[in-house]
Design an enzyme around this catalytic site. Structure first.
Site, PDB file in Angstrom:
ATOM      1  N   SER A 255     -22.023   3.670   7.042  1.00  0.00           N
ATOM      2  CA  SER A 255     -21.157   2.756   7.794  1.00  0.00           C
ATOM      3  C   SER A 255     -21.489   2.737   9.283  1.00  0.00           C
ATOM      4  CB  SER A 255     -19.695   3.153   7.607  1.00  0.00           C
ATOM      5  OG  SER A 255     -19.486   4.444   8.139  1.00  0.00           O
TER       6      SER A 255
ATOM      7  N   ASP B  68     -24.631  15.798  -1.325  1.00  0.00           N
ATOM      8  CA  ASP B  68     -24.952  15.891  -2.764  1.00  0.00           C
ATOM      9  C   ASP B  68     -26.443  16.184  -2.942  1.00  0.00           C
ATOM     10  OD1 ASP B  68     -26.539  13.400  -2.979  1.00  0.00           O
ATOM     11  OD2 ASP B  68     -24.645  12.323  -2.816  1.00  0.00           O
TER      12      ASP B  68
ATOM     13  N   HIS C 145     -26.474  16.982   7.198  1.00  0.00           N
ATOM     14  CA  HIS C 145     -25.075  17.435   7.158  1.00  0.00           C
ATOM     15  C   HIS C 145     -24.866  18.578   6.166  1.00  0.00           C
ATOM     16  CE1 HIS C 145     -23.444  13.381   8.950  1.00  0.00           C
ATOM     17  NE2 HIS C 145     -24.113  14.108   9.828  1.00  0.00           N
TER      18      HIS C 145
HETATM   19  N1  APR Z   1     -24.271   0.225  -2.118  1.00  0.00           N
HETATM   20  C1  APR Z   1     -24.566   0.196  -0.805  1.00  0.00           C
HETATM   21  N2  APR Z   1     -23.669   0.515   0.149  1.00  0.00           N
HETATM   22  C2  APR Z   1     -22.429   0.882  -0.247  1.00  0.00           C
HETATM   23  C3  APR Z   1     -22.060   0.932  -1.611  1.00  0.00           C
HETATM   24  C4  APR Z   1     -23.056   0.575  -2.583  1.00  0.00           C
HETATM   25  N3  APR Z   1     -22.809   0.586  -3.889  1.00  0.00           N
HETATM   26  N4  APR Z   1     -20.766   1.330  -1.684  1.00  0.00           N
HETATM   27  C5  APR Z   1     -20.347   1.514  -0.422  1.00  0.00           C
HETATM   28  N5  APR Z   1     -21.346   1.233   0.451  1.00  0.00           N
HETATM   29  C6  APR Z   1     -21.350   1.300   1.921  1.00  0.00           C
HETATM   30  C7  APR Z   1     -20.003   1.016   2.549  1.00  0.00           C
HETATM   31  O1  APR Z   1     -19.842  -0.377   2.749  1.00  0.00           O
HETATM   32  C8  APR Z   1     -20.096   1.785   3.864  1.00  0.00           C
HETATM   33  O2  APR Z   1     -20.632   0.966   4.904  1.00  0.00           O
HETATM   34  O3  APR Z   1     -21.668   2.629   2.295  1.00  0.00           O
HETATM   35  C9  APR Z   1     -21.083   2.913   3.548  1.00  0.00           C
HETATM   36  C10 APR Z   1     -20.440   4.288   3.450  1.00  0.00           C
HETATM   37  O4  APR Z   1     -19.896   4.637   4.673  1.00  0.00           O
HETATM   38  P1  APR Z   1     -19.090   5.993   4.895  1.00  0.00           P
HETATM   39  O5  APR Z   1     -18.085   6.160   3.828  1.00  0.00           O
HETATM   40  O6  APR Z   1     -18.603   5.981   6.297  1.00  0.00           O
HETATM   41  O7  APR Z   1     -20.214   7.125   4.662  1.00  0.00           O
HETATM   42  P2  APR Z   1     -21.316   7.645   5.666  1.00  0.00           P
HETATM   43  O8  APR Z   1     -21.767   6.571   6.588  1.00  0.00           O
HETATM   44  O9  APR Z   1     -22.337   8.351   4.854  1.00  0.00           O
HETATM   45  O10 APR Z   1     -20.499   8.715   6.500  1.00  0.00           O
HETATM   46  C11 APR Z   1     -21.166   9.488   7.457  1.00  0.00           C
HETATM   47  O11 APR Z   1     -19.190  10.772   7.769  1.00  0.00           O
HETATM   48  O12 APR Z   1     -17.345  12.061   7.237  1.00  0.00           O
HETATM   49  C12 APR Z   1     -18.665  12.032   7.442  1.00  0.00           C
HETATM   50  O13 APR Z   1     -19.998  13.846   7.022  1.00  0.00           O
HETATM   51  C13 APR Z   1     -19.544  12.662   6.400  1.00  0.00           C
HETATM   52  O14 APR Z   1     -21.909  12.307   6.087  1.00  0.00           O
HETATM   53  C14 APR Z   1     -20.663  11.665   6.233  1.00  0.00           C
HETATM   54  C15 APR Z   1     -20.574  10.850   7.513  1.00  0.00           C
END
Ligand code: APR
Length: 239
Positions: A180, A96, A111
């Site tokens: 995550s 984004d 990414h």
């Molecule tokens: N505030 C803080 N953390 C949050 C919130 C919030 N409001 N809502 C969710 N989270 C946390 C979740 O608990 C989780 O640990 O954000 C994390 C999001 O994790 P993912 O969904 O796995 O996203 P991300 O780590 O960015 O994924 C990495 O995976 O599929 C790929 O390319 C995609 O860039 C992405 C990569």
């Protein structure tokens, strides 16, 4: 909280920082990978098998990105960059444009970016806000069927890895926000930063996969804990 003086901060962000802006995360129970199989929509093999399906998925996501606004966490990261008396580098896994919208200047999209498209044939890259299909023509090489979203898929090398590695090596504070910790190489940045002697902090809703690797962890919503942590850093830096 550590109050040692820092001179260079590297911030890694993930989907969690944009969650309160209304952008779905990937691995939460209602996340994108609960609804879609990443192998179908986020791999080069999935794109070769069914380009129309992949482009439709990104058309849908691009539309959702049209209305979103940065939240308090993006604004706090941008304020840190503006007011911190040292260097602040933001590396985001997010596709984004919310860090830019909040005013962040030094930003690395490892990414890629959902509001750009890329030609597989001639590597042309352009900003693109509309839908496009598998028959779209590249404005540069004029081939059809070669355009894809400028997003790094599973199995592909993230962008700017060398530059990121150099920043991690010279950082004395590494902060990970809203990720995550499941996806490498980003999940390995905390270990890299530690090896170079940086203090490491996780700001996330819940303990991430690699939470035990951080010196400090603060858990809660990014919109609350990031502004508070930035206040603390700026106070310590100007004391
Ligand atoms: N505030 C803080 N953390 C949050 C919130 C919030 N409001 N809502 C969710 N989270 C946390 C979740 O608990 C989780 O640990 O954000 C994390 C999001 O994790 P993912 O969904 O796995 O996203 P991300 O780590 O960015 O994924 C990495 O995976 O599929 C790929 O390319 C995609 O860039 C992405 C990569």
């Amino acid at each position: 909280m550590s109050t040692r003086p820092y001179s260079k901060i590297v911030i890694l962000t993930g989907a969690g920082i944009s969650a309160e802006s209304g952008v779905a995360t990937f691995r939460d129970p209602k996340g994108i990978w609960a609804e879609y199989d990443y192998q179908d929509v986020a791999t080069p093999e999935g794109f070769s098998r069914d380009p129309a399906k992949v482009l439709e998925f990104y058309n849908m996501r691009r539309k959702l990105h049209g209305d979103v606004k940065p939240n308090a966490a993006h604004v706090a990261v941008s304020r840190l960059e503006a007011e911190f008396p040292g260097e602040v580098i933001v590396v985001t896994q997010n596709v984004d444009a919310l860090h830019e919208a909040a005013g962040t200047q030094t930003l690395i999209h490892m990414h890629g970016e959902i509001l750009k498209r890329l030609c597989n044939a001639c590597q042309m890259r352009e900003t693109w806000h509309d839908d496009f299909d598998a028959n779209a023509q590249c404005p540069s090489c004029e081939l059809r069927g070669t355009l894809r979203p400028d997003v790094v898929w599973f199995g592909e090398m993230p962008y700017h890895m060398e530059k990121i590695g150099a920043h991690l090596e010279s950082a004395d504070l590494f902060i990970s926000i809203g990720t995550s910790g499941h996806v490498y190489p980003a999940a390995g940045f905390v270990a890299e930063a530690r090896r170079s002697g940086a203090h490491t902090v996780e700001l996330n809703l819940e303990p991430s996969e690699g939470a035990s690797l951080f010196h400090e962890t603060i858990h809660g919503k990014a919109g609350t804990i990031v502004p508070a942590y930035v206040d603390h850093l700026l106070e310590a830096a100007t004391r």
